[in-house]
Design an enzyme around this catalytic site. Structure first.
Site, PDB file in Angstrom:
ATOM      1  N   GLU A 189      52.515  39.041   8.992  1.00 52.25           N
ATOM      2  CA  GLU A 189      52.532  38.765  10.430  1.00 52.25           C
ATOM      3  C   GLU A 189      53.813  39.294  11.081  1.00 52.25           C
ATOM      4  O   GLU A 189      53.776  39.923  12.141  1.00 52.25           O
ATOM      5  CB  GLU A 189      52.402  37.253  10.657  1.00 52.25           C
ATOM      6  CG  GLU A 189      52.710  36.776  12.070  1.00 52.25           C
ATOM      7  CD  GLU A 189      51.744  37.301  13.112  1.00 52.25           C
ATOM      8  OE1 GLU A 189      52.063  37.188  14.318  1.00 52.25           O
ATOM      9  OE2 GLU A 189      50.680  37.834  12.748  1.00 52.25           O
ATOM     10  N   HIS A 199      53.968  43.043  11.349  1.00 53.35           N
ATOM     11  CA  HIS A 199      53.119  43.484  12.459  1.00 53.35           C
ATOM     12  C   HIS A 199      53.867  43.380  13.782  1.00 53.35           C
ATOM     13  O   HIS A 199      53.820  44.290  14.619  1.00 53.35           O
ATOM     14  CB  HIS A 199      51.843  42.637  12.484  1.00 53.35           C
ATOM     15  CG  HIS A 199      50.927  42.967  13.621  1.00 53.35           C
ATOM     16  ND1 HIS A 199      50.530  44.244  13.927  1.00 53.35           N
ATOM     17  CD2 HIS A 199      50.327  42.167  14.544  1.00 53.35           C
ATOM     18  CE1 HIS A 199      49.722  44.229  14.966  1.00 53.35           C
ATOM     19  NE2 HIS A 199      49.587  42.986  15.357  1.00 53.35           N
ATOM     20  N   HIS A 235      42.131  41.348  21.975  1.00 53.45           N
ATOM     21  CA  HIS A 235      43.421  41.855  21.504  1.00 53.45           C
ATOM     22  C   HIS A 235      43.245  43.199  20.817  1.00 53.45           C
ATOM     23  O   HIS A 235      43.987  44.153  21.079  1.00 53.45           O
ATOM     24  CB  HIS A 235      44.052  40.833  20.553  1.00 53.45           C
ATOM     25  CG  HIS A 235      45.440  41.187  20.139  1.00 53.45           C
ATOM     26  ND1 HIS A 235      45.980  40.793  18.936  1.00 53.45           N
ATOM     27  CD2 HIS A 235      46.405  41.903  20.746  1.00 53.45           C
ATOM     28  CE1 HIS A 235      47.215  41.251  18.829  1.00 53.45           C
ATOM     29  NE2 HIS A 235      47.492  41.933  19.919  1.00 53.45           N
ATOM     30  N   HIS A 283      25.806  43.081  15.885  1.00 51.20           N
ATOM     31  CA  HIS A 283      26.725  44.201  15.702  1.00 51.20           C
ATOM     32  C   HIS A 283      26.032  45.361  15.007  1.00 51.20           C
ATOM     33  O   HIS A 283      26.240  46.527  15.361  1.00 51.20           O
ATOM     34  CB  HIS A 283      27.939  43.747  14.894  1.00 51.20           C
ATOM     35  CG  HIS A 283      28.943  44.836  14.652  1.00 51.20           C
ATOM     36  ND1 HIS A 283      29.495  45.572  15.676  1.00 51.20           N
ATOM     37  CD2 HIS A 283      29.499  45.320  13.503  1.00 51.20           C
ATOM     38  CE1 HIS A 283      30.332  46.464  15.182  1.00 51.20           C
ATOM     39  NE2 HIS A 283      30.342  46.336  13.866  1.00 51.20           N
ATOM     40  N   HIS A 330      37.098  51.045   7.856  1.00 51.07           N
ATOM     41  CA  HIS A 330      36.174  50.895   8.981  1.00 51.07           C
ATOM     42  C   HIS A 330      36.937  50.927  10.305  1.00 51.07           C
ATOM     43  O   HIS A 330      36.496  51.552  11.271  1.00 51.07           O
ATOM     44  CB  HIS A 330      35.408  49.580   8.827  1.00 51.07           C
ATOM     45  CG  HIS A 330      34.268  49.430   9.782  1.00 51.07           C
ATOM     46  ND1 HIS A 330      33.223  50.319   9.857  1.00 51.07           N
ATOM     47  CD2 HIS A 330      34.003  48.475  10.718  1.00 51.07           C
ATOM     48  CE1 HIS A 330      32.363  49.932  10.789  1.00 51.07           C
ATOM     49  NE2 HIS A 330      32.823  48.809  11.322  1.00 51.07           N
TER      50      HIS A 330
END
Length: 324
Positions: free
Chosen positions: A57, A60, A122, A226, A291
């Protein structure tokens, strides 16, 4: 074009791509709460405790901060060299806007728990920041913008580029713009799947839980939606690629971009399948990140095609355009 501006814009693109990957890594590893509810500190410390979640975290956050400075630098440099170019300014400051917006949304998600629907935004805003940075870099690299101080704002090189984009017919432009907007919807649904941890809602591929149409509720309904959205996107991109290749006088730039878009769409469909196939294996994280890479590349190509269509519309409507 100044090498420093191109270098800054290129570094911004690479950095935003890394931010996208790291954001997906945070979500996939469940590291979003690795720093508690503190921001910009991590659990009240400048240097976080050495736990996997806190390091992922905090890394990032750190990378996002560095990339934010790069995007700011690219925007300032663009203003200094290309402020007469509305397109360059749009991409440069659009990238800055979406970078700031995704950073604020990320900070709010840490301090105040957000819904999955908001968290999916986000990733969407980060993708827009990446794409606008990419469009600025490609424009600089291909000579689409004339440096400030040039006597002629429409150089021979720019006119040559105009000739390669002016023949995009109005119907094709609408297909391209529609595909780009729709692809963003598909991306948002995919991010929603990730944040709701609905990937396991559809086990197996191409069937969902062994059925063509499963019971559409909970995680299964989200994951199946999806899949259907991704298949429809494949059909739309295939139509664009086919029409661009068959339409007489279709620009080479458009044909090449459409082929890339089709390839990336096919790859992202199969990468989505590989995510399902590896859900319970050690390969899951790798396939999930792959992906994200493919989807980001596809959206970037579609955005570039949209810019080509936009330029074509402007050129076609220009009464002062010289006759070919």
């Amino acid at each position: 074009m100044g090498k420093r501006l191109y270098g800054l814009s290129l570094a911004s693109v690479i950095g935003m791509g890394l931010v996208l990957l790291m954001g997906a890594l945070v979500t996939k590893t469940g590291s979003g709460e690795g720093c508690g509810t503190d921001w910009p500190l991590c659990n009240g410390k400048f240097v976080p405790a050495y736990t996997i979640e806190s390091m992922i975290e905090y890394s990032h956050r750190f990378v996002s901060g560095i990339v934010g400075l790069l995007v700011l630098g690219a925007a300032i440099a663009t203003y200094m060299k290309l402020r007469h170019s509305g397109e360059a300014m749009l991409f440069a400051f659009g990238a800055l806007f979406f970078t700031i917006l995704q950073a604020i949304l990320g900070a709010l998600a840490v301090i105040y728990p957000q819904s999955e629907a908001v968290m999916a935004l986000h990733f969407g805003f980060s993708l827009l920041a990446f794409s606008t940075s990419l469009l600025l870099t490609v424009g600089i690299r291909t000579g689409a913008y004339v440096p400030a101080g040039s006597k002629a704002h429409r150089s021979a090189r720019l006119l040559a580029m105009d000739d390669r984009t002016a023949n995009i017919v109005p119907g094709m432009r609408k297909w391209i713009w529609g595909a780009t907007i729709y692809s963003y919807v598909v991306v948002y649904v995919g991010a929603f799947v990730r944040h709701t941890e609905s990937s396991g809602g559809c086990l197996g591929w191409p069937l969902c839980n062994g059925e063509v149409v499963p019971a559409l509720h909970g995680a299964t309904g989200i994951a199946f939606a999806h899949r259907i959205a991704a298949v429809l996107l494949l059909v739309i991109v295939a139509i664009i690629a086919y029409r661009s290749s068959r339409t007489p006088g279709s620009p080479d730039l458009l044909r090449a971009a459409a082929r890339w878009a089709l390839l990336l769409t096919v790859l992202q469909v199969f990468s989505g399948a590989s995510v399902v196939w590896t859900l319970s294996s050690d390969w899951y994280l790798l396939t999930a990140l792959m992906h994200v890479v493919l989807v980001s590349g596809l959206f970037g190509v579609l955005c570039y095609m949209s810019v080509l269509a936009w330029r074509s519309a402007r050129i076609s409507a220009d009464p002062n355009r010289p006759a070919s």
